[in-house]
Design a protein around this motif. Sequence first.
Motif, PDB file in Angstrom:
ATOM      1  N   TYR A   1       0.726  -1.238   0.020  1.00  0.00           N
ATOM      2  CA  TYR A   1      -0.049   0.037  -0.053  1.00  0.00           C
ATOM      3  C   TYR A   1       0.930   1.160  -0.066  1.00  0.00           C
ATOM      4  O   TYR A   1       1.995   1.184   0.460  1.00  0.00           O
TER       5      TYR A   1
ATOM      6  N   ARG B   1      -4.480   6.208   2.478  1.00  0.00           N
ATOM      7  CA  ARG B   1      -3.660   4.912   1.992  1.00  0.00           C
ATOM      8  C   ARG B   1      -4.606   4.159   0.828  1.00  0.00           C
ATOM      9  O   ARG B   1      -5.606   3.951   0.993  1.00  0.00           O
ATOM     10  N   GLU B   2      -3.739   3.800  -0.101  1.00  0.00           N
ATOM     11  CA  GLU B   2      -4.301   3.105  -0.946  1.00  0.00           C
ATOM     12  C   GLU B   2      -3.683   1.913  -1.409  1.00  0.00           C
ATOM     13  O   GLU B   2      -2.220   1.630  -1.264  1.00  0.00           O
ATOM     14  N   LEU B   3      -4.252   0.775  -2.125  1.00  0.00           N
ATOM     15  CA  LEU B   3      -3.856  -0.376  -2.190  1.00  0.00           C
ATOM     16  C   LEU B   3      -3.027  -0.391  -3.646  1.00  0.00           C
ATOM     17  O   LEU B   3      -3.404   0.234  -4.504  1.00  0.00           O
TER      18      LEU B   3
END
Length: 115
Positions: A35, A43-45
């Motif tokens: 991430y 927060r992003e994958l």
Amino acid sequence: QLQASGGGLVQAGGSLRLPCAASGSTLKFYTMGWYRQASGKRRELVSQVTRAGTTNYADSVKGRFTISKDDAKNMVYLQMNSLKLVDTAVYYCNAERLEWGASYWGQGTLVTVSS
């Protein structure tokens, strides 16, 4: 415990490889993911690899990033090529097993892409 490393300063168009090492558990029992969180953003994958080895990627990194794992070494890697300014973020390693209710995070490693 997860330990991510490999971050640093790189010029746009360059490459970095982020390793994530595990201690105290066996990564092959988990879905492993990377991430990222850019300043001021959620927060992003970025990418995941399942226990069976199936991978998925965020659209923004498809064709540029590659996730891989080495079960024998208990390691997961994120190879990042053709880096862009927008890839600047703190990158986190994650291990999850939803049916166990388990999700573990490593400390982040900062990747800064400069023009």
